[in-house]
Design an enzyme around this catalytic site. Structure first.
Site, mmCIF file in Angstrom:
data_model
loop_
_atom_site.group_PDB
_atom_site.id
_atom_site.type_symbol
_atom_site.label_atom_id
_atom_site.label_comp_id
_atom_site.label_asym_id
_atom_site.label_seq_id
_atom_site.Cartn_x
_atom_site.Cartn_y
_atom_site.Cartn_z
ATOM 1 N N HIS A 1 -9.531 1.421 4.416
ATOM 2 C CA HIS A 1 -8.284 1.573 5.163
ATOM 3 C C HIS A 1 -8.512 2.528 6.343
ATOM 4 O O HIS A 1 -9.274 3.488 6.222
ATOM 5 C CB HIS A 1 -7.184 2.099 4.238
ATOM 6 N N GLU B 1 -5.758 -4.700 10.391
ATOM 7 C CA GLU B 1 -4.744 -3.681 10.611
ATOM 8 C C GLU B 1 -5.040 -2.931 11.907
ATOM 9 O O GLU B 1 -5.822 -1.968 11.912
ATOM 10 C CB GLU B 1 -4.719 -2.702 9.443
ATOM 11 N N LYS C 1 0.125 4.290 -0.358
ATOM 12 C CA LYS C 1 -0.481 5.516 0.191
ATOM 13 C C LYS C 1 -0.174 6.692 -0.749
ATOM 14 O O LYS C 1 -0.159 6.503 -1.956
ATOM 15 C CB LYS C 1 0.027 5.741 1.624
ATOM 16 N N ASN D 1 0.874 -1.178 0.000
ATOM 17 C CA ASN D 1 0.000 0.000 0.000
ATOM 18 C C ASN D 1 0.909 1.226 0.000
ATOM 19 O O ASN D 1 1.499 1.560 1.021
ATOM 20 C CB ASN D 1 -0.885 -0.030 1.258
ATOM 21 N N SER E 1 3.120 -2.016 10.334
ATOM 22 C CA SER E 1 4.565 -2.085 10.568
ATOM 23 C C SER E 1 5.185 -3.447 10.218
ATOM 24 O O SER E 1 6.075 -3.929 10.906
ATOM 25 C CB SER E 1 4.912 -1.685 12.002
ATOM 26 N N GLY F 1 2.239 2.428 10.773
ATOM 27 C CA GLY F 1 3.208 3.510 10.641
ATOM 28 C C GLY F 1 3.852 3.913 11.952
ATOM 29 O O GLY F 1 4.513 4.951 12.044
ATOM 30 N N GLU G 1 -6.863 4.895 7.494
ATOM 31 C CA GLU G 1 -6.610 6.319 7.204
ATOM 32 C C GLU G 1 -7.809 6.955 6.516
ATOM 33 O O GLU G 1 -8.116 8.130 6.720
ATOM 34 C CB GLU G 1 -5.325 6.468 6.379
HETATM 35 P P1 PGA Z 1 2.644 0.432 7.664
HETATM 36 O O1 PGA Z 1 1.207 0.626 6.978
HETATM 37 O O2 PGA Z 1 3.216 -0.857 7.106
HETATM 38 O O3 PGA Z 1 3.444 1.626 7.232
HETATM 39 O O4 PGA Z 1 2.433 0.349 9.128
HETATM 40 C C1 PGA Z 1 0.338 -0.463 6.775
HETATM 41 C C2 PGA Z 1 -0.949 0.026 6.144
HETATM 42 O O5 PGA Z 1 -1.401 1.120 6.494
HETATM 43 O O6 PGA Z 1 -1.529 -0.651 5.275
#
Ligand code: PGA
Length: 249
Positions: free
Chosen positions: A95, A167, A11, A9, A213, A173, A97
């Protein structure tokens, strides 16, 4: 045996040129790798470049969102038919976010899921609890509610291609990863809900990815859990070497 799916992903990162560079570098690294399914989800603007660069390879391309309507006056939105026409096969839905910053709700996730399935895309529906919910012992309730509402009026027959990504929001993140055991426990809750919504046979086949992460250093331990059917990778998917290392865990 469920074939694992390792998805990137991106983003809001990378221009089309940077996307091309990524594919130039990663394709030789994952060439011939067929143990796992590999998907990269760039921004809408990079889809063309990514589809062209990945053509004929073992890497599929996904989008990070879609709108559920067939067409209309929805400024800034993109629908399933447009994604298909661009050569996209997968789409991330709900997601955290988008839930956190862009008003995504369980109801819009449900509409998007139906529209993606109708179009023949592989939906990757994201669910996960925030830290306060985990600390209050609400993880089970939150995951069940998010799944139940996402799956509302979706039949098992229609949902065959469904993929769910667990998630935990506190792990995205942040460098904090759920332990393999925590992830496996959450996956079992999601699978139990899928069994209630779609039947046990469906649930046994459902792929549930872990995201939050994931890095080359922890991918092996996570992917060794029987309940974990792949990964949704943010930060560590931007670098071709690091994403290839995760794919090969
Ligand atoms: P990250 O993000 O690996 O940077 O923690 C995962 C995601 O948001 O899909």
């Amino acid at each position: 045996m469920r074939k694992k799916l390792i998805a990137a992903n991106w983003k809001m990162y990378k221009t089309p040129d940077q996307a091309r560079d990524f594919f130039r570098d990663i394709l030789p690294l994952v060439h011939g790798h067929d143990r796992d399914e590999i998907v990269v989800c760039p921004t809408y603007l990079c889809l063309d470049a990514a589809v062209a660069a990945a053509k004929g390879s073992n890497v599929a391309i996904g989008a990070q969102n879609l709108h559920w309507e067939k067409e209309g006056a929805f400024t800034g939105e993109v629908n399933a038919a447009m994604l298909l026409a661009a050569g996209v096969t997968h789409v991330i839905i709900g997601h955290s976010e988008r839930r956190q910053y862009f008003g995504e709700t369980d109801d819009t996730v449900n509409l998007k899921l139906k529209s993606a399935l109708e179009a023949g895309l592989v939906p990757i529906v994201c669910v996960g609890e925030v830290l306060e919910e985990r600390e209050a012992g609400l993880t089970d309730d939150v995951l069940r509610r998010q799944c139940l509402r996402a799956f509302h009026k979706v039949s098992a027959k229609k949902a065959v291609r469904l993929v769910v990504a667990y998630e935990p929001v506190w792990a995205i993140g942040t460098g904090k990863t759920a332990t393999p055991q925590m992830a496996a426990d959450a996956h079992a809750i999601i699978r139990a809900q899928a069994a209630e919504s779609f039947g046990q046979e469906f649930a046994d086949k459902l792929r549930i990815l872990y995201g939050g992460s994931v890095k080359p250093e922890n991918a092996h331990a996570l992917m060794s859990e029987e309940e974990i059917d792949g990964a949704l990778v943010g930060g560590a998917s931007l670098d071709p070497k690091s994403f290839a290392a995760i794919v090969k865990y």
